[in-house]
Design a protein around this motif. Structure first.
Motif, PDB file in Angstrom:
ATOM      1  N   ALA A 142      26.193  68.360   5.430  1.00 50.69           N
ATOM      2  CA  ALA A 142      25.768  68.918   4.222  1.00 50.69           C
ATOM      3  C   ALA A 142      26.006  68.138   2.900  1.00 50.69           C
ATOM      4  CB  ALA A 142      26.329  70.376   3.986  1.00 50.69           C
ATOM      5  N   ASP A 143      27.118  67.638   2.956  1.00 56.59           N
ATOM      6  CA  ASP A 143      27.517  66.798   1.628  1.00 56.59           C
ATOM      7  C   ASP A 143      26.455  65.557   1.657  1.00 56.59           C
ATOM      8  OD1 ASP A 143      29.592  68.249   0.932  1.00 56.59           O
ATOM      9  OD2 ASP A 143      31.063  66.786   2.117  1.00 56.59           O
ATOM     10  N   GLY A 144      26.055  64.847   2.896  1.00 55.19           N
ATOM     11  CA  GLY A 144      25.016  63.855   3.011  1.00 55.19           C
ATOM     12  C   GLY A 144      23.612  64.440   2.253  1.00 55.19           C
ATOM     13  N   ILE A 145      23.240  65.397   2.829  1.00 51.35           N
ATOM     14  CA  ILE A 145      21.919  66.335   2.380  1.00 51.35           C
ATOM     15  C   ILE A 145      22.065  66.505   1.076  1.00 51.35           C
ATOM     16  CG2 ILE A 145      20.686  68.225   2.565  1.00 51.35           C
ATOM     17  CD1 ILE A 145      21.460  68.207   5.579  1.00 51.35           C
ATOM     18  N   VAL A 146      23.181  66.846   0.359  1.00 54.16           N
ATOM     19  CA  VAL A 146      23.039  67.412  -1.057  1.00 54.16           C
ATOM     20  C   VAL A 146      22.995  65.954  -1.956  1.00 54.16           C
ATOM     21  CG1 VAL A 146      24.477  68.177  -2.789  1.00 54.16           C
ATOM     22  CG2 VAL A 146      24.222  69.563  -0.656  1.00 54.16           C
ATOM     23  N   LEU A 147      23.641  64.914  -1.617  1.00 51.23           N
ATOM     24  CA  LEU A 147      23.828  63.777  -2.289  1.00 51.23           C
ATOM     25  C   LEU A 147      22.241  63.161  -2.122  1.00 51.23           C
ATOM     26  CD1 LEU A 147      26.165  60.907  -1.755  1.00 51.23           C
ATOM     27  CD2 LEU A 147      23.746  60.346  -1.967  1.00 51.23           C
ATOM     28  N   ALA A 148      21.453  63.350  -1.049  1.00 48.27           N
ATOM     29  CA  ALA A 148      20.036  62.789  -0.944  1.00 48.27           C
ATOM     30  C   ALA A 148      19.207  63.901  -1.763  1.00 48.27           C
ATOM     31  CB  ALA A 148      19.856  62.974   0.526  1.00 48.27           C
ATOM     32  N   ASP A 177      20.062  76.935  16.335  1.00 49.14           N
ATOM     33  CA  ASP A 177      20.850  77.757  15.409  1.00 49.14           C
ATOM     34  C   ASP A 177      22.359  77.617  15.248  1.00 49.14           C
ATOM     35  OD1 ASP A 177      18.412  79.204  14.623  1.00 49.14           O
ATOM     36  OD2 ASP A 177      18.713  80.783  15.688  1.00 49.14           O
ATOM     37  N   THR A 178      22.801  77.204  16.500  1.00 49.13           N
ATOM     38  CA  THR A 178      24.136  76.711  16.206  1.00 49.13           C
ATOM     39  C   THR A 178      24.552  75.717  14.970  1.00 49.13           C
ATOM     40  OG1 THR A 178      24.620  77.322  18.414  1.00 49.13           O
ATOM     41  CG2 THR A 178      26.301  76.171  17.682  1.00 49.13           C
ATOM     42  N   LEU A 179      23.568  74.813  14.991  1.00 47.07           N
ATOM     43  CA  LEU A 179      23.669  73.788  13.780  1.00 47.07           C
ATOM     44  C   LEU A 179      22.920  74.235  12.557  1.00 47.07           C
ATOM     45  CD1 LEU A 179      24.281  70.873  13.008  1.00 47.07           C
ATOM     46  CD2 LEU A 179      22.038  70.220  13.592  1.00 47.07           C
ATOM     47  N   PHE A 180      21.744  75.000  12.850  1.00 46.48           N
ATOM     48  CA  PHE A 180      21.029  74.931  11.438  1.00 46.48           C
ATOM     49  C   PHE A 180      21.585  76.342  10.768  1.00 46.48           C
ATOM     50  CE2 PHE A 180      18.185  72.090  13.809  1.00 46.48           C
ATOM     51  CZ  PHE A 180      17.825  71.429  12.836  1.00 46.48           C
ATOM     52  N   THR A 181      22.163  77.057  11.303  1.00 45.97           N
ATOM     53  CA  THR A 181      22.393  78.411  10.582  1.00 45.97           C
ATOM     54  C   THR A 181      23.814  78.156   9.630  1.00 45.97           C
ATOM     55  OG1 THR A 181      21.673  79.884  12.034  1.00 45.97           O
ATOM     56  CG2 THR A 181      23.443  80.600  10.748  1.00 45.97           C
ATOM     57  N   PRO A 182      24.829  77.370   9.906  1.00 42.53           N
ATOM     58  CA  PRO A 182      25.770  77.021   9.222  1.00 42.53           C
ATOM     59  C   PRO A 182      25.657  75.899   8.232  1.00 42.53           C
ATOM     60  CG  PRO A 182      26.134  76.096  11.500  1.00 42.53           C
ATOM     61  CD  PRO A 182      25.149  77.060  11.563  1.00 42.53           C
ATOM     62  N   LEU A 183      24.653  74.893   8.744  1.00 35.90           N
ATOM     63  CA  LEU A 183      24.301  73.714   8.008  1.00 35.90           C
ATOM     64  C   LEU A 183      23.528  74.458   6.514  1.00 35.90           C
ATOM     65  CD1 LEU A 183      23.816  70.830   7.213  1.00 35.90           C
ATOM     66  CD2 LEU A 183      21.779  70.779   8.950  1.00 35.90           C
ATOM     67  N   ARG A 184      22.681  75.012   6.653  1.00 39.78           N
ATOM     68  CA  ARG A 184      21.871  75.647   5.741  1.00 39.78           C
ATOM     69  C   ARG A 184      22.694  76.423   4.781  1.00 39.78           C
ATOM     70  NH1 ARG A 184      17.806  77.738  10.071  1.00 39.78           N
ATOM     71  NH2 ARG A 184      15.956  76.178  10.138  1.00 39.78           N
ATOM     72  N   ALA A 185      23.431  77.049   5.192  1.00 37.67           N
ATOM     73  CA  ALA A 185      24.728  77.529   4.402  1.00 37.67           C
ATOM     74  C   ALA A 185      25.481  76.758   3.640  1.00 37.67           C
ATOM     75  CB  ALA A 185      25.633  78.636   5.188  1.00 37.67           C
ATOM     76  N   ALA A 186      25.877  75.874   4.371  1.00 39.27           N
ATOM     77  CA  ALA A 186      26.886  74.566   3.730  1.00 39.27           C
ATOM     78  C   ALA A 186      25.996  74.141   2.478  1.00 39.27           C
ATOM     79  CB  ALA A 186      27.497  73.926   4.698  1.00 39.27           C
ATOM     80  N   VAL A 187      24.639  73.767   2.732  1.00 37.69           N
ATOM     81  CA  VAL A 187      24.017  72.946   1.829  1.00 37.69           C
ATOM     82  C   VAL A 187      23.759  73.995   0.626  1.00 37.69           C
ATOM     83  CG1 VAL A 187      21.863  72.261   1.268  1.00 37.69           C
ATOM     84  CG2 VAL A 187      22.664  71.529   3.385  1.00 37.69           C
ATOM     85  N   THR A 188      23.416  75.252   0.960  1.00 34.83           N
ATOM     86  CA  THR A 188      23.373  76.136  -0.372  1.00 34.83           C
ATOM     87  C   THR A 188      24.602  76.220  -1.141  1.00 34.83           C
ATOM     88  OG1 THR A 188      21.604  77.441   0.942  1.00 34.83           O
ATOM     89  CG2 THR A 188      22.591  78.383  -1.028  1.00 34.83           C
ATOM     90  N   GLU A 189      25.822  76.444  -0.455  1.00 37.39           N
ATOM     91  CA  GLU A 189      26.916  76.246  -1.079  1.00 37.39           C
ATOM     92  C   GLU A 189      27.426  75.329  -1.947  1.00 37.39           C
ATOM     93  OE1 GLU A 189      29.791  76.860   1.800  1.00 37.39           O
ATOM     94  OE2 GLU A 189      29.221  78.895   2.486  1.00 37.39           O
ATOM     95  N   VAL A 204      13.985  73.002   2.240  1.00 40.12           N
ATOM     96  CA  VAL A 204      14.037  73.767   3.065  1.00 40.12           C
ATOM     97  C   VAL A 204      14.461  72.919   4.433  1.00 40.12           C
ATOM     98  CG1 VAL A 204      12.511  74.956   4.775  1.00 40.12           C
ATOM     99  CG2 VAL A 204      12.007  74.960   2.287  1.00 40.12           C
ATOM    100  N   VAL A 205      15.356  73.295   5.183  1.00 40.02           N
ATOM    101  CA  VAL A 205      16.032  72.535   6.028  1.00 40.02           C
ATOM    102  C   VAL A 205      15.646  73.130   7.442  1.00 40.02           C
ATOM    103  CG1 VAL A 205      18.307  71.820   7.435  1.00 40.02           C
ATOM    104  CG2 VAL A 205      18.133  72.158   4.751  1.00 40.02           C
ATOM    105  N   VAL A 206      14.774  72.132   8.212  1.00 37.22           N
ATOM    106  CA  VAL A 206      13.930  72.421   9.459  1.00 37.22           C
ATOM    107  C   VAL A 206      14.191  71.737  10.529  1.00 37.22           C
ATOM    108  CG1 VAL A 206      12.122  73.566   8.205  1.00 37.22           C
ATOM    109  CG2 VAL A 206      12.066  71.458   9.118  1.00 37.22           C
ATOM    110  N   PRO A 207      14.228  72.089  11.883  1.00 38.53           N
ATOM    111  CA  PRO A 207      14.385  71.276  12.992  1.00 38.53           C
ATOM    112  C   PRO A 207      12.961  70.528  13.103  1.00 38.53           C
ATOM    113  CG  PRO A 207      13.852  73.450  13.706  1.00 38.53           C
ATOM    114  CD  PRO A 207      13.996  73.483  12.253  1.00 38.53           C
ATOM    115  N   ALA A 208      13.169  69.292  13.584  1.00 36.21           N
ATOM    116  CA  ALA A 208      12.159  68.204  14.177  1.00 36.21           C
ATOM    117  C   ALA A 208      11.203  69.069  15.041  1.00 36.21           C
ATOM    118  CB  ALA A 208      12.558  66.957  14.315  1.00 36.21           C
ATOM    119  N   MET A 209       9.901  68.965  15.100  1.00 35.15           N
ATOM    120  CA  MET A 209       9.173  69.512  16.181  1.00 35.15           C
ATOM    121  C   MET A 209       8.628  68.328  17.236  1.00 35.15           C
ATOM    122  SD  MET A 209       6.383  71.432  13.706  1.00 35.15           S
ATOM    123  CE  MET A 209       5.219  71.817  15.343  1.00 35.15           C
TER     124      MET A 209
END
Length: 318
Positions: A239-245, A265-277, A286-291
């Motif tokens: 999350a820190d890396g994403i916010v820096l970017a 979701d085990t990754l994306f649920t807490p990751l989205r919350a951590a980025v938002t915080e 918008v944080v999404v999984p690759a397809m």
């Protein structure tokens, strides 16, 4: 039918396709890289695979491929078609574009046009045009694997930077003085949030040297407090890396792929919350999984081949 060769060379295996102009896959194949036999054998395997793909195209469609694209790991000189260095595959200053062009030459001896691309940036290109980034003007693609790499997508293309290192988010320092990284710095993102970093941390915490990131994710889902702690440390670093970017690049979408993203979701649920915080003035991405999973780099290589022909970039598939 008009088609190009798309080839992704990995540390242990190669993934390939024949790609139509609209981005659709006409044929797929896989082979081992054969690195256990040495660098020369790897190069031979690449050239042989490409030649066999060309034969497959002729047999199926009655025409030669128009171009080839190859995605490889390591350091590249994309402009001159040189695979400068790969620790996994052992080469240095390999003129891969020239070698492939000559091997795939037409009957008149004219070398086939060949595009050489970085594997993660090629994967990001495919995600941007054909996958999770369809219709997105600016995105950041992050691949969480043995290490962490990324790609910056702008207007349907990937920004490689002035020296070819654009998007290397894995080597952003998020914990100054932290774990030593192979690049020579300390506290790089990939030392804390890559699949291998989580595997190491969970093996130490659980006392099981065979435990890996996937096992850690399962333990998180089961409510193991040790696993939750290990997982959250990785999520916080990511999350820190994403916010820096986000502060530097302001992408509208962050696409996360690689092995660690398979946790869903085990990754994306807490990751989205951590980025938002962590966001203050920044617009939240918008944080999404690759397809496209493990086919992304080969598809991206094919798109590079079409781009090389100055053809209008393939339209996203419905």
């Amino acid at each position: 039918m008009k088609h190009v060769i798309a080839l992704d060379v990995g540390g242990t295996g190669m993934k390939a396709a024949l790609l139509a102009q609209d981005g659709s896959v006409l044929f797929e194949a896989r082979r081992p890289t054969g690195r256990e036999h040495g660098t020369d054998a790897v190069v031979t395997a690449i050239l042989d695979f490409a030649a066999d793909l060309a034969d497959e195209g002729r047999g199926r469609f009655g025409s030669d491929p128009l171009a080839a694209g190859v995605a490889v790991p390591g350091t590249l000189d994309e402009k001159n078609g040189i695979a400068v260095f790969s620790a996994n595959l052992g080469w240095r200053d390999l003129p891969l574009r020239k070698l492939l062009g000559e091997r795939l030459a037409g009957k008149d001896g004219t070398a086939m046009p060949v595009a050489l691309g970085h594997d993660v940036r090629s994967g990001g290109l495919a995600e941007g045009r054909l996958g999770a980034g369809r219709g997105v003007d600016r995105f950041l693609f992050i691949a969480l694997g043995t290490g962490i790499a990324g790609a910056i997508g702008i207007g349907g293309r990937i920004e490689a930077g002035a020296h070819g290192y654009g998007g290397e988010i894995g080597h952003v320092v998020v914990r100054p003085g932290g774990p030593a990284c192979g690049c020579g710095a300390r506290g790089c993102l990939e030392t804390l949030a890559s699949a291998s970093a989580v595997s190491r941390a969970w093996a130490a915490a659980s006392g099981d040297p065979q435990a890996d990131a996937a096992v850690c994710a399962d333990a998180v889902d089961a409510g193991d407090e040790r696993a939750v702690q290990v997982w959250q440390l990785a999520v916080d670093a990511l999350a820190d890396g994403i916010v820096l970017a986000q502060s530097l690049l302001d992408p509208s979408t962050v696409i996360v792929g690689g092995g660690l993203a398979e946790a869903g979701d085990t990754l994306f649920t807490p990751l989205r919350a951590a980025v938002t915080e962590r966001l203050t003035f920044q617009m939240p991405p918008v944080v999404v999984p690759a397809m496209l999973k493990d086919t992304a780099a080969s598809l991206g290589a094919g798109l590079l081949a079409w781009d090389l022909l100055s053809v209008t970039p393939p339209s996203p598939r419905a």
